[in-house]
Motif scaffolding. Structure first.
Motif, PDB file in Angstrom:
ATOM      1  N   VAL A  27       0.830  -1.200   0.000  1.00 57.67           N
ATOM      2  CA  VAL A  27       0.000   0.000   0.000  1.00 57.67           C
ATOM      3  C   VAL A  27       0.867   1.253   0.000  1.00 57.67           C
ATOM      4  O   VAL A  27       0.628   2.201  -0.767  1.00 57.67           O
ATOM      5  N   PHE A  28       1.873   1.252   0.855  1.00 53.01           N
ATOM      6  CA  PHE A  28       2.750   2.421   0.939  1.00 53.01           C
ATOM      7  C   PHE A  28       3.529   2.618  -0.373  1.00 53.01           C
ATOM      8  O   PHE A  28       3.674   3.752  -0.860  1.00 53.01           O
ATOM      9  N   GLY A  29       3.998   1.513  -0.947  1.00 55.91           N
ATOM     10  CA  GLY A  29       4.740   1.610  -2.201  1.00 55.91           C
ATOM     11  C   GLY A  29       3.884   2.137  -3.341  1.00 55.91           C
ATOM     12  O   GLY A  29       4.314   2.995  -4.128  1.00 55.91           O
ATOM     13  N   LEU A  30       2.642   1.623  -3.443  1.00 57.31           N
ATOM     14  CA  LEU A  30       1.735   2.100  -4.484  1.00 57.31           C
ATOM     15  C   LEU A  30       1.410   3.579  -4.299  1.00 57.31           C
ATOM     16  O   LEU A  30       1.332   4.341  -5.269  1.00 57.31           O
ATOM     17  N   ALA A  31       1.217   3.983  -3.038  1.00 56.03           N
ATOM     18  CA  ALA A  31       0.928   5.389  -2.765  1.00 56.03           C
ATOM     19  C   ALA A  31       2.083   6.274  -3.232  1.00 56.03           C
ATOM     20  O   ALA A  31       1.871   7.351  -3.804  1.00 56.03           O
ATOM     21  N   LEU A  32       3.312   5.816  -3.006  1.00 55.86           N
ATOM     22  CA  LEU A  32       4.473   6.587  -3.459  1.00 55.86           C
ATOM     23  C   LEU A  32       4.513   6.676  -4.988  1.00 55.86           C
ATOM     24  O   LEU A  32       4.780   7.737  -5.562  1.00 55.86           O
ATOM     25  N   VAL A  33       4.261   5.542  -5.660  1.00 58.66           N
ATOM     26  CA  VAL A  33       4.294   5.519  -7.124  1.00 58.66           C
ATOM     27  C   VAL A  33       3.241   6.451  -7.702  1.00 58.66           C
ATOM     28  O   VAL A  33       3.508   7.274  -8.601  1.00 58.66           O
ATOM     29  N   PHE A  34       2.014   6.346  -7.186  1.00 54.72           N
ATOM     30  CA  PHE A  34       0.940   7.194  -7.692  1.00 54.72           C
ATOM     31  C   PHE A  34       1.175   8.658  -7.352  1.00 54.72           C
ATOM     32  O   PHE A  34       0.803   9.547  -8.120  1.00 54.72           O
ATOM     33  N   ALA A  35       1.805   8.913  -6.205  1.00 53.28           N
ATOM     34  CA  ALA A  35       2.105  10.299  -5.837  1.00 53.28           C
ATOM     35  C   ALA A  35       3.112  10.907  -6.805  1.00 53.28           C
ATOM     36  O   ALA A  35       2.973  12.065  -7.219  1.00 53.28           O
ATOM     37  N   VAL A  36       4.121  10.126  -7.170  1.00 52.65           N
ATOM     38  CA  VAL A  36       5.121  10.614  -8.130  1.00 52.65           C
ATOM     39  C   VAL A  36       4.454  10.900  -9.475  1.00 52.65           C
ATOM     40  O   VAL A  36       4.707  11.944 -10.117  1.00 52.65           O
ATOM     41  N   ALA A  37       3.584   9.949  -9.906  1.00 51.29           N
ATOM     42  CA  ALA A  37       2.905  10.140 -11.196  1.00 51.29           C
ATOM     43  C   ALA A  37       1.999  11.366 -11.169  1.00 51.29           C
ATOM     44  O   ALA A  37       1.990  12.176 -12.113  1.00 51.29           O
ATOM     45  N   PHE A  38       1.243  11.524 -10.113  1.00 48.37           N
ATOM     46  CA  PHE A  38       0.338  12.658 -10.018  1.00 48.37           C
ATOM     47  C   PHE A  38       1.116  13.970  -9.941  1.00 48.37           C
ATOM     48  O   PHE A  38       0.739  14.976 -10.552  1.00 48.37           O
ATOM     49  N   SER A  39       2.221  13.964  -9.196  1.00 48.71           N
ATOM     50  CA  SER A  39       3.044  15.164  -9.084  1.00 48.71           C
ATOM     51  C   SER A  39       3.619  15.548 -10.450  1.00 48.71           C
ATOM     52  O   SER A  39       3.698  16.743 -10.790  1.00 48.71           O
ATOM     53  N   TYR A  40       3.971  14.553 -11.250  1.00 46.96           N
ATOM     54  CA  TYR A  40       4.566  14.818 -12.565  1.00 46.96           C
ATOM     55  C   TYR A  40       3.516  15.353 -13.549  1.00 46.96           C
ATOM     56  O   TYR A  40       3.740  16.356 -14.234  1.00 46.96           O
ATOM     57  N   PHE A  41       2.359  14.674 -13.610  1.00 46.42           N
ATOM     58  CA  PHE A  41       1.364  15.062 -14.610  1.00 46.42           C
ATOM     59  C   PHE A  41       0.570  16.315 -14.220  1.00 46.42           C
ATOM     60  O   PHE A  41       0.154  17.084 -15.074  1.00 46.42           O
ATOM     61  N   GLU A  42       0.371  16.524 -12.926  1.00 46.79           N
ATOM     62  CA  GLU A  42      -0.451  17.644 -12.474  1.00 46.79           C
ATOM     63  C   GLU A  42       0.379  18.831 -11.996  1.00 46.79           C
ATOM     64  O   GLU A  42      -0.186  19.879 -11.631  1.00 46.79           O
ATOM     65  N   ASN A  43       1.678  18.655 -11.939  1.00 43.66           N
ATOM     66  CA  ASN A  43       2.580  19.740 -11.562  1.00 43.66           C
ATOM     67  C   ASN A  43       2.233  20.316 -10.180  1.00 43.66           C
ATOM     68  O   ASN A  43       2.037  21.530 -10.009  1.00 43.66           O
ATOM     69  N   VAL A  44       2.117  19.427  -9.174  1.00 42.47           N
ATOM     70  CA  VAL A  44       1.868  19.848  -7.787  1.00 42.47           C
ATOM     71  C   VAL A  44       3.017  19.338  -6.915  1.00 42.47           C
ATOM     72  O   VAL A  44       3.790  18.470  -7.327  1.00 42.47           O
ATOM     73  N   ASP A  45       3.124  19.905  -5.696  1.00 38.66           N
ATOM     74  CA  ASP A  45       4.197  19.466  -4.806  1.00 38.66           C
ATOM     75  C   ASP A  45       3.957  18.030  -4.356  1.00 38.66           C
ATOM     76  O   ASP A  45       2.823  17.526  -4.400  1.00 38.66           O
ATOM     77  N   PHE A  46       5.028  17.379  -3.922  1.00 44.80           N
ATOM     78  CA  PHE A  46       4.943  15.948  -3.611  1.00 44.80           C
ATOM     79  C   PHE A  46       3.996  15.664  -2.445  1.00 44.80           C
ATOM     80  O   PHE A  46       3.280  14.661  -2.459  1.00 44.80           O
TER      81      PHE A  46
END
Length: 340
Positions: free
Chosen positions: A29-48
């Protein structure tokens, strides 16, 4: 290259994770949250931090709506996150509930592990266990024993049902000759261990095991005087021969029943009177008569004698109390309110 101690620690962590389903799911769960957070931060241009917050909220299917994707790629990530979150979070919650229920059932069955230190551990069966526990609780209430948990180990559930114990006593079920049972009772951290097994050979074996696993003081009840030397050799700090004492009391009840009543009274903290031992350094070197008089006037207790390597009862009134001696006194039981 990583140092050898670091590599060993990483290997231990890997083994623990591979053997623990709950830890595996939590790491996933924690690993997936990190992966999705990185993806969302990249595509949406928001802070981590905002991206990680969004990932956790989406995976948990809460969806406050305060952070939403604006791009198509971000929406794709959101959909994947929601689907992945449903499966992983459901698995995590299920395992947490399973562990909680399993822990509760193990506690109800007495198969759990205690986490105490410096506790009093009573192992055995029969009325001796309940009598011992009540005496310990009474001594704790009077301040004669240090306040500490009391743990009782019964050999089976039937014995547990037969013996009534106060609610504050922790009860375990298990074979006292098993190392696993003693480990669950944390015998290695116990301060005192009391054995009332109604089987002398088993008492010798358990005493040897306890002494090997713990530095606790061990007190044992035996049925035969022939077992006393064996238990002392096994490391028992004190051995009580219950049948010999019972036999003497039974015989005395024929020709001096009043003496039996007195003995039963003074050996129980819930009777009318109680025999106790107290520090006597204030009276070392002073005549026995002075201590007798002063204790009666000041403490409202009656001095029976003193203990110095062995009990000395009713010594001559002019005899000085030797240095290092403890005083043996008779006082009213706290439960009756008769004296102090």
């Amino acid at each position: 290259m990583l140092p050898v101690p670091v590599v060993r620690r990483l290997l231990r962590v890997k083994v623990k994770v591979s053997r623990n389903r709950l830890m595996q799911i939590a790491v996933s769960v924690f690993g997936l949250a990190l992966v999705f957070a990185v993806a969302f931060s990249y595509f949406e241009n928001v802070d981590f931090f905002t991206a990680f917050y969004w990932a956790v909220i989406t995976m948990a299917t809460i969806g406050y709506g305060d952070v939403t994707p604006k791009t198509e790629a971000g929406r794709v990530v959101a959909m994947v996150t929601a689907v992945a979150g449903i499966s992983t979070f459901t698995a995590l919650v299920s395992l947490l509930a399973e562990n909680f229920i399993s822990s509760s059932l193990r506690r109800m069955m007495g198969m759990h592990r205690v986490r105490y230190s410096n506790h009093y551990l009573v192992i055995g069966r029969g009325s001796s266990v309940s009598t011992c526990v009540n005496e310990l609780l009474g001594a704790i209430e009077r301040g004669e024993l240090k306040l500490a948990p009391i743990v009782v180990v019964f050999p089976d559930e039937e014995e547990r049902k037969r013996v009534e114990l106060p609610e504050e006593v922790e009860v375990l079920i298990g074979d006292p000759t098993s190392r696993e049972t003693l480990e669950r009772a944390r015998v290695d951290r116990a301060s005192h261990v009391i054995l009332a097994l109604e089987d002398d050979s088993k008492a010798v074996f358990v005493t040897l095991m306890v002494k090997r696993m713990s530095k606790a003081r061990v007190f044992v009840e035996v049925l035969s005087e022939d077992s006393v030397e064996l238990l002392r050799g096994a490391g028992a700090d004190r051995v009580v021969v219950s049948r010999s004492l019972a036999g003497r009391l039974l015989a005395s009840s024929i020709f001096e029943p009043e003496v039996v009543d007195v003995i039963e009274d003074i050996t129980s903290s819930v009777g009318g009177y109680d025999v106790a031992v107290m520090e006597g350094n204030a009276f070392w070197g002073r005549p026995y008569m002075e201590a007798l008089r002063e204790l009666k006037e000041r403490e409202d207790v009656f001095l029976l004698g003193y203990y110095h390597n062995m009990p000395v009862l009713n010594p001559p009134l002019e005899e000085p109390i030797p240095p290092g001696a403890k005083l043996i006194v008779l006082r009213g039981s706290v439960s009756t309110g008769k004296l102090r």
